[in-house]
Design an enzyme around this catalytic site. Sequence first.
Site, PDB file in Angstrom:
ATOM      1  N   HIS A  17       0.850  -1.189   0.000  1.00  0.00           N
ATOM      2  CA  HIS A  17       0.000   0.000   0.000  1.00  0.00           C
ATOM      3  C   HIS A  17       0.888   1.242   0.000  1.00  0.00           C
ATOM      4  O   HIS A  17       2.119   1.157   0.039  1.00  0.00           O
ATOM      5  CB  HIS A  17      -1.011  -0.021   1.144  1.00  0.00           C
ATOM      6  CG  HIS A  17      -0.404   0.012   2.513  1.00  0.00           C
ATOM      7  ND1 HIS A  17       0.296   1.093   2.996  1.00  0.00           N
ATOM      8  CD2 HIS A  17      -0.386  -0.907   3.507  1.00  0.00           C
ATOM      9  CE1 HIS A  17       0.707   0.844   4.222  1.00  0.00           C
ATOM     10  NE2 HIS A  17       0.322  -0.377   4.557  1.00  0.00           N
ATOM     11  N   HIS A  20       3.966   1.697   2.385  1.00  0.00           N
ATOM     12  CA  HIS A  20       5.214   1.002   2.029  1.00  0.00           C
ATOM     13  C   HIS A  20       5.902   1.759   0.895  1.00  0.00           C
ATOM     14  O   HIS A  20       7.117   1.928   0.875  1.00  0.00           O
ATOM     15  CB  HIS A  20       4.931  -0.435   1.573  1.00  0.00           C
ATOM     16  CG  HIS A  20       4.131  -1.236   2.558  1.00  0.00           C
ATOM     17  ND1 HIS A  20       2.893  -1.753   2.264  1.00  0.00           N
ATOM     18  CD2 HIS A  20       4.392  -1.581   3.838  1.00  0.00           C
ATOM     19  CE1 HIS A  20       2.427  -2.389   3.318  1.00  0.00           C
ATOM     20  NE2 HIS A  20       3.313  -2.307   4.289  1.00  0.00           N
ATOM     21  N   CYS A 125       1.539 -10.485  20.080  1.00  0.00           N
ATOM     22  CA  CYS A 125       0.616  -9.878  19.112  1.00  0.00           C
ATOM     23  C   CYS A 125       1.070 -10.282  17.717  1.00  0.00           C
ATOM     24  O   CYS A 125       2.180  -9.933  17.294  1.00  0.00           O
ATOM     25  CB  CYS A 125       0.589  -8.364  19.243  1.00  0.00           C
ATOM     26  SG  CYS A 125      -0.358  -7.610  17.906  1.00  0.00           S
ATOM     27  N   CYS A 128       1.802  -7.247  15.350  1.00  0.00           N
ATOM     28  CA  CYS A 128       3.159  -6.672  15.498  1.00  0.00           C
ATOM     29  C   CYS A 128       4.223  -7.735  15.330  1.00  0.00           C
ATOM     30  O   CYS A 128       5.399  -7.395  15.210  1.00  0.00           O
ATOM     31  CB  CYS A 128       3.366  -6.096  16.892  1.00  0.00           C
ATOM     32  SG  CYS A 128       2.216  -4.848  17.409  1.00  0.00           S
ATOM     33  N   CYS A 143      -3.849  -4.788  21.791  1.00  0.00           N
ATOM     34  CA  CYS A 143      -2.625  -4.180  21.267  1.00  0.00           C
ATOM     35  C   CYS A 143      -3.003  -2.784  20.769  1.00  0.00           C
ATOM     36  O   CYS A 143      -3.941  -2.649  19.974  1.00  0.00           O
ATOM     37  CB  CYS A 143      -2.088  -5.019  20.110  1.00  0.00           C
ATOM     38  SG  CYS A 143      -0.928  -4.092  19.074  1.00  0.00           S
ATOM     39  N   HIS A 146      -2.874  -2.577  16.806  1.00  0.00           N
ATOM     40  CA  HIS A 146      -3.738  -3.412  15.975  1.00  0.00           C
ATOM     41  C   HIS A 146      -5.145  -3.580  16.531  1.00  0.00           C
ATOM     42  O   HIS A 146      -6.008  -4.156  15.867  1.00  0.00           O
ATOM     43  CB  HIS A 146      -3.080  -4.778  15.742  1.00  0.00           C
ATOM     44  CG  HIS A 146      -1.805  -4.652  14.958  1.00  0.00           C
ATOM     45  ND1 HIS A 146      -0.578  -4.514  15.559  1.00  0.00           N
ATOM     46  CD2 HIS A 146      -1.593  -4.579  13.629  1.00  0.00           C
ATOM     47  CE1 HIS A 146       0.354  -4.380  14.624  1.00  0.00           C
ATOM     48  NE2 HIS A 146      -0.236  -4.416  13.446  1.00  0.00           N
ATOM     49  N   LYS A 295     -12.617   6.569   0.657  1.00  0.00           N
ATOM     50  CA  LYS A 295     -12.189   5.493  -0.235  1.00  0.00           C
ATOM     51  C   LYS A 295     -12.183   5.991  -1.674  1.00  0.00           C
ATOM     52  O   LYS A 295     -11.316   5.682  -2.461  1.00  0.00           O
ATOM     53  CB  LYS A 295     -13.122   4.295  -0.109  1.00  0.00           C
ATOM     54  CG  LYS A 295     -12.764   3.437   1.088  1.00  0.00           C
ATOM     55  CD  LYS A 295     -11.737   2.395   0.672  1.00  0.00           C
ATOM     56  CE  LYS A 295     -11.412   1.493   1.827  1.00  0.00           C
ATOM     57  NZ  LYS A 295     -10.017   1.275   2.051  1.00  0.00           N
ATOM     58  N   LYS A 298     -13.156  12.710  -4.437  1.00  0.00           N
ATOM     59  CA  LYS A 298     -14.012  13.493  -5.335  1.00  0.00           C
ATOM     60  C   LYS A 298     -13.332  13.773  -6.658  1.00  0.00           C
ATOM     61  O   LYS A 298     -13.897  13.581  -7.710  1.00  0.00           O
ATOM     62  CB  LYS A 298     -14.376  14.824  -4.659  1.00  0.00           C
ATOM     63  CG  LYS A 298     -15.696  14.748  -3.921  1.00  0.00           C
ATOM     64  CD  LYS A 298     -16.121  16.146  -3.507  1.00  0.00           C
ATOM     65  CE  LYS A 298     -15.227  16.556  -2.368  1.00  0.00           C
ATOM     66  NZ  LYS A 298     -15.163  17.837  -1.882  1.00  0.00           N
TER      67      LYS A 298
HETATM   68  N1  MSP Z   1       8.506  -6.773   8.418  1.00  0.00           N
HETATM   69  C1  MSP Z   1       8.657  -5.694   9.319  1.00  0.00           C
HETATM   70  C2  MSP Z   1       9.957  -4.970   9.117  1.00  0.00           C
HETATM   71  C3  MSP Z   1      11.175  -5.817   9.220  1.00  0.00           C
HETATM   72  S1  MSP Z   1      12.612  -4.900   8.856  1.00  0.00           S
HETATM   73  C4  MSP Z   1      13.874  -5.876   9.344  1.00  0.00           C
HETATM   74  C5  MSP Z   1       7.515  -4.715   9.138  1.00  0.00           C
HETATM   75  N2  MSP Z   1       6.878  -4.758   7.969  1.00  0.00           N
HETATM   76  S2  MSP Z   1       5.678  -3.777   7.544  1.00  0.00           S
HETATM   77  O1  MSP Z   1       5.174  -4.307   6.301  1.00  0.00           O
HETATM   78  O2  MSP Z   1       4.743  -3.651   8.596  1.00  0.00           O
HETATM   79  O3  MSP Z   1       6.331  -2.402   7.213  1.00  0.00           O
HETATM   80  C6  MSP Z   1       6.445  -1.382   8.166  1.00  0.00           C
HETATM   81  C7  MSP Z   1       7.116  -0.206   7.495  1.00  0.00           C
HETATM   82  O4  MSP Z   1       6.363   0.207   6.329  1.00  0.00           O
HETATM   83  C8  MSP Z   1       7.194   1.065   8.329  1.00  0.00           C
HETATM   84  O5  MSP Z   1       8.261   1.049   9.250  1.00  0.00           O
HETATM   85  C9  MSP Z   1       7.368   2.104   7.244  1.00  0.00           C
HETATM   86  O6  MSP Z   1       8.660   2.066   6.718  1.00  0.00           O
HETATM   87  C10 MSP Z   1       6.405   1.612   6.177  1.00  0.00           C
HETATM   88  N3  MSP Z   1       5.063   2.127   6.372  1.00  0.00           N
HETATM   89  C11 MSP Z   1       3.921   1.393   6.433  1.00  0.00           C
HETATM   90  N4  MSP Z   1       2.867   2.237   6.532  1.00  0.00           N
HETATM   91  C12 MSP Z   1       3.288   3.509   6.541  1.00  0.00           C
HETATM   92  C13 MSP Z   1       2.660   4.760   6.612  1.00  0.00           C
HETATM   93  N5  MSP Z   1       1.352   4.891   6.678  1.00  0.00           N
HETATM   94  N6  MSP Z   1       3.452   5.842   6.634  1.00  0.00           N
HETATM   95  C14 MSP Z   1       4.804   5.766   6.587  1.00  0.00           C
HETATM   96  N7  MSP Z   1       5.418   4.603   6.503  1.00  0.00           N
HETATM   97  C15 MSP Z   1       4.699   3.459   6.458  1.00  0.00           C
HETATM   98  O7  MSP Z   1       7.285  -3.916  10.028  1.00  0.00           O
END
Ligand code: MSP
Length: 505
Positions: A17, A20, A125, A128, A143, A146, A295, A298
């Site tokens: 998403h 990431h 959890c 997490c 948690c 979550h 979602k 506009k």
């Molecule tokens: N798998 C672990 C990380 C292991 S690293 C050795 C993990 N994965 S995650 O899919 O949950 O990714 C978390 C990371 O995604 C966050 O730390 C950030 O870099 C990024 N983000 C996910 N959602 C985000 C936002 N809404 N805003 C900013 N960064 C975001 O944790």
Amino acid sequence: MRFYLTTPIYYVNSTPHIGHAYTTAIGDMIVRHRRQRGDETFYLTGVDEHATKVWRVAHEQGLEAQEYVDRIAVPWRELPRRLNASTDFFIRTSDDGHKRFVREFLQRMYDNGDVYQDVYSGLYCVGCEAFKTEDELTPDGLCPDHLIPPERIEETNYFFRLSAYQDRLLALYDERPEFVRPDFRYNEARSFIAAGLRDFSISRAGQPWGIPLPWDEGQVAYVWADALINYVSALTYAREGQDLRQRFWPVVHHLLAKDILRFHCVYWPAMLLSAGYEPPQQLFVHGYLLLDDRKISKSLGNIVEPLQLIDVYGADAVRFWMARAVSFGQDGSASVDGVRERYESELANDLGNLLSRTTAMVARYRDGKLARGAADPPFDLDALNRDMAERFDRFDITGALEAAWQGVRRLNQYAGAEAPWHLAKDTSQAARLDGVLYNLVDGLTALAVALASFLPETAPKILVALRQSEDLSWGRVRNGVAEEVGGIAAAQPLFPRIELPTAAA
Ligand code: MSP
């Protein structure tokens, strides 16, 4: 200089998403900028596959975990490509090279006497993928991230003696005040360490999915113990026959968001010290990009999935919006409508029109030929060079882009104030007209180089339209960089109007 940057490796329990994409895109701006400064760089991203939640999704879909991760790795691998992120390697924790290295690494910790067997009785959890204590939960026992109740587990597994590293970690933090950025994250991590560290489990018993421990094949590595090690393991097999550790460890900078600060800023340096590695050079912990939860927006028609924005507006516009929508480092809410707004008002209008006007005027008044002429430059591009580089070094990505954008605005004001269309009517102003046109082309050339890490597709288009070298070296952000060239023709719009796809009838 060598510069190694990592993103977190993302969980593959669902598809990527925009959050990431955010870390991966901003990381790319940093790496591209370093490359422009002549650094030897390596940019790593990838996926974290051995999580319990990943196994559960596979199971729900009736697939073997390996088959599931092989399938979902496809859209994840595409993420950096769609963002035009110049990653050097994409790691999957189910890679043989990673699995082999994790076993070696954990064995070193074990051999150093930092691992012991004990009973873990407590909470976990799955969201997490973390062990939790009661005081970390909401008053209702959920948690806080979550909003699900953690699971109660009791199992004999292997613990890492994190508590034994408290003093060394504090010493590390005290010696290196820049170890974690920004400041308030450094303080958060340091206070957590100073409050006393508890040993944590680095393995799980009775789990069907993960990397077996070398000294006890009945247990698998705890997903975080497995995942963090990716930052070193990748260097051992990303390039066949080469061990990149010599070049890129420990000159590593980890980029992550605040959700995973503790794992990176506390557990990871201790694990490295235990296995005989240097801790990373620096960690930058950014905030969350929070999207408005409408979602269907506009002004965006039926674009529901924010990543689809890339298909409609292109990677440059989405990257630009990400760097500008919230101040990098802080939390901030942003609207996906902002992509369209910034596309139209900033990219198409401020930058695109500046290029169209400039090239059209050189074509019309000077038959496409650029001459230095006689006019002082409208602003100090050398100062911009230093200011942006210094901001990049502080991870002030939003500030660096804003500094360049002020340059774009100044150049537009300059064009308006100097009014070449008036100068062109007065032959006594010929040298001045040349000078003004030169300054516009020169400013745009330097700004294209300055913006290249944010807008990697657009910058070369600007340079080509201006018939200037496509060399993106940072030293080219300076006054007087443009060559006297011929053949400049009115440029095509850089950011054409976009008709939105209409909802299917
Ligand atoms: N798998 C672990 C990380 C292991 S690293 C050795 C993990 N994965 S995650 O899919 O949950 O990714 C978390 C990371 O995604 C966050 O730390 C950030 O870099 C990024 N983000 C996910 N959602 C985000 C936002 N809404 N805003 C900013 N960064 C975001 O944790």
